[in-house]
Design a protein around this motif. Structure first.
Motif, PDB file in Angstrom:
ATOM      1  N   ILE A  73       2.334   1.690  -3.511  1.00 54.94           N
ATOM      2  CA  ILE A  73       1.321   2.157  -4.467  1.00 54.94           C
ATOM      3  C   ILE A  73       0.994   3.620  -4.209  1.00 54.94           C
ATOM      4  O   ILE A  73       0.886   4.413  -5.143  1.00 54.94           O
ATOM      5  CB  ILE A  73       0.053   1.283  -4.400  1.00 54.94           C
ATOM      6  CG1 ILE A  73       0.345  -0.111  -4.965  1.00 54.94           C
ATOM      7  CG2 ILE A  73      -1.093   1.932  -5.156  1.00 54.94           C
ATOM      8  CD1 ILE A  73      -0.769  -1.102  -4.749  1.00 54.94           C
ATOM      9  N   LEU A  74       0.836   3.986  -2.940  1.00 51.85           N
ATOM     10  CA  LEU A  74       0.529   5.371  -2.604  1.00 51.85           C
ATOM     11  C   LEU A  74       1.638   6.302  -3.081  1.00 51.85           C
ATOM     12  O   LEU A  74       1.373   7.346  -3.665  1.00 51.85           O
ATOM     13  CB  LEU A  74       0.338   5.514  -1.089  1.00 51.85           C
ATOM     14  CG  LEU A  74       0.015   6.912  -0.576  1.00 51.85           C
ATOM     15  CD1 LEU A  74      -1.304   7.392  -1.149  1.00 51.85           C
ATOM     16  CD2 LEU A  74      -0.039   6.910   0.938  1.00 51.85           C
TER      17      LEU A  74
ATOM     18  N   ARG B 265       0.823  -1.208   0.000  1.00 51.07           N
ATOM     19  CA  ARG B 265       0.000   0.000   0.000  1.00 51.07           C
ATOM     20  C   ARG B 265       0.859   1.260   0.000  1.00 51.07           C
ATOM     21  O   ARG B 265       0.558   2.220  -0.702  1.00 51.07           O
ATOM     22  CB  ARG B 265      -0.924   0.015   1.221  1.00 51.07           C
ATOM     23  CG  ARG B 265      -2.117  -0.853   1.073  1.00 51.07           C
ATOM     24  CD  ARG B 265      -3.100  -0.593   2.194  1.00 51.07           C
ATOM     25  NE  ARG B 265      -3.886  -1.775   2.420  1.00 51.07           N
ATOM     26  CZ  ARG B 265      -3.774  -2.569   3.466  1.00 51.07           C
ATOM     27  NH1 ARG B 265      -2.950  -2.274   4.437  1.00 51.07           N
ATOM     28  NH2 ARG B 265      -4.514  -3.634   3.576  1.00 51.07           N
TER      29      ARG B 265
ATOM     30  N   GLU C 130      -9.098   8.154  -3.024  1.00 51.23           N
ATOM     31  CA  GLU C 130      -9.338   6.847  -3.645  1.00 51.23           C
ATOM     32  C   GLU C 130      -8.514   5.759  -2.968  1.00 51.23           C
ATOM     33  O   GLU C 130      -8.990   4.646  -2.772  1.00 51.23           O
ATOM     34  CB  GLU C 130      -8.991   6.881  -5.129  1.00 51.23           C
ATOM     35  CG  GLU C 130      -9.957   7.637  -5.990  1.00 51.23           C
ATOM     36  CD  GLU C 130      -9.468   7.737  -7.432  1.00 51.23           C
ATOM     37  OE1 GLU C 130      -8.534   7.002  -7.812  1.00 51.23           O
ATOM     38  OE2 GLU C 130     -10.021   8.563  -8.179  1.00 51.23           O
ATOM     39  N   LEU C 131      -7.273   6.084  -2.626  1.00 46.23           N
ATOM     40  CA  LEU C 131      -6.379   5.085  -2.041  1.00 46.23           C
ATOM     41  C   LEU C 131      -6.655   4.822  -0.574  1.00 46.23           C
ATOM     42  O   LEU C 131      -6.543   3.692  -0.115  1.00 46.23           O
ATOM     43  CB  LEU C 131      -4.923   5.535  -2.199  1.00 46.23           C
ATOM     44  CG  LEU C 131      -4.377   5.456  -3.609  1.00 46.23           C
ATOM     45  CD1 LEU C 131      -3.013   6.108  -3.681  1.00 46.23           C
ATOM     46  CD2 LEU C 131      -4.285   4.016  -4.051  1.00 46.23           C
ATOM     47  N   THR C 132      -6.978   5.866   0.180  1.00 45.66           N
ATOM     48  CA  THR C 132      -7.079   5.709   1.632  1.00 45.66           C
ATOM     49  C   THR C 132      -8.473   5.936   2.196  1.00 45.66           C
ATOM     50  O   THR C 132      -8.746   5.526   3.316  1.00 45.66           O
ATOM     51  CB  THR C 132      -6.134   6.696   2.344  1.00 45.66           C
ATOM     52  OG1 THR C 132      -6.549   8.029   2.041  1.00 45.66           O
ATOM     53  CG2 THR C 132      -4.699   6.482   1.917  1.00 45.66           C
TER      54      THR C 132
ATOM     55  N   ARG D   9       1.442   6.577  -6.882  1.00 45.43           N
ATOM     56  CA  ARG D   9       0.285   7.347  -7.348  1.00 45.43           C
ATOM     57  C   ARG D   9       0.470   8.835  -7.088  1.00 45.43           C
ATOM     58  O   ARG D   9       0.113   9.666  -7.921  1.00 45.43           O
ATOM     59  CB  ARG D   9      -0.998   6.873  -6.650  1.00 45.43           C
ATOM     60  CG  ARG D   9      -1.526   5.536  -7.054  1.00 45.43           C
ATOM     61  CD  ARG D   9      -2.215   5.536  -8.401  1.00 45.43           C
ATOM     62  NE  ARG D   9      -3.296   6.468  -8.546  1.00 45.43           N
ATOM     63  CZ  ARG D   9      -4.568   6.177  -8.414  1.00 45.43           C
ATOM     64  NH1 ARG D   9      -4.937   4.967  -8.119  1.00 45.43           N
ATOM     65  NH2 ARG D   9      -5.487   7.102  -8.594  1.00 45.43           N
TER      66      ARG D   9
ATOM     67  N   GLN E 184      -6.954  11.499  -5.690  1.00 51.27           N
ATOM     68  CA  GLN E 184      -6.175  10.261  -5.740  1.00 51.27           C
ATOM     69  C   GLN E 184      -5.929   9.725  -4.341  1.00 51.27           C
ATOM     70  O   GLN E 184      -6.032   8.518  -4.097  1.00 51.27           O
ATOM     71  CB  GLN E 184      -4.834  10.496  -6.443  1.00 51.27           C
ATOM     72  CG  GLN E 184      -4.942  10.684  -7.919  1.00 51.27           C
ATOM     73  CD  GLN E 184      -3.595  10.992  -8.550  1.00 51.27           C
ATOM     74  OE1 GLN E 184      -2.631  11.304  -7.866  1.00 51.27           O
ATOM     75  NE2 GLN E 184      -3.533  10.901  -9.871  1.00 51.27           N
TER      76      GLN E 184
END
Length: 113
Positions: free
Chosen positions: A48-49, A45, A84-86, A52, A81
């Motif tokens: 990816i964060l 994670r 969306e991720l967290t 992104r 963004q």
């Protein structure tokens, strides 16, 4: 299972071993595997964060674009963004601060708190 255990003990030349020790070893190895799994998830994670947030933006600057509007649009895109991720909607300055805090915590916590 006990048959396999008995064969293993005979092979090693051990007369008797407590089932509690075998159960504790199995439990410890399972727990270790679960902890490693969640640590890998956490690292994935974070990776990816980072990708992104540092990724290419679809917003382009031109000589005709207003720099303030361009900066605002980039901030909004970054906020979306991150959400969306967290699942957390934050100001871009707070995103940086939270990311630094997550990195310094060495996996102590992650995600919405």
């Amino acid at each position: 299972m006990m048959n396999l255990l008995k064969q293993t003990l005979d092979l090693l030349g051990i007369e008797r071993i407590s089932e509690i020790i075998v159960l504790a070893a199995a439990l410890a190895s399972t727990l270790f595997g679960v902890v490693k799994y969640f640590d890998l998830q956490h690292q994935l994670r974070r990776w990816i964060l980072g990708k992104r947030l540092k990724g290419k933006s679809i917003i382009t600057t031109s000589s005709f674009a207003d720099p303030v509007l361009h900066s605002t649009a980039k901030n909004i895109e970054r906020q979306q963004q991150f959400k969306e991720l967290t699942g957390i909607y934050l100001h871009p300055d707070r995103i940086d601060a939270l990311t630094v805090l997550w990195n310094k915590s060495n996996g102590a916590f992650y995600g919405p708190i």
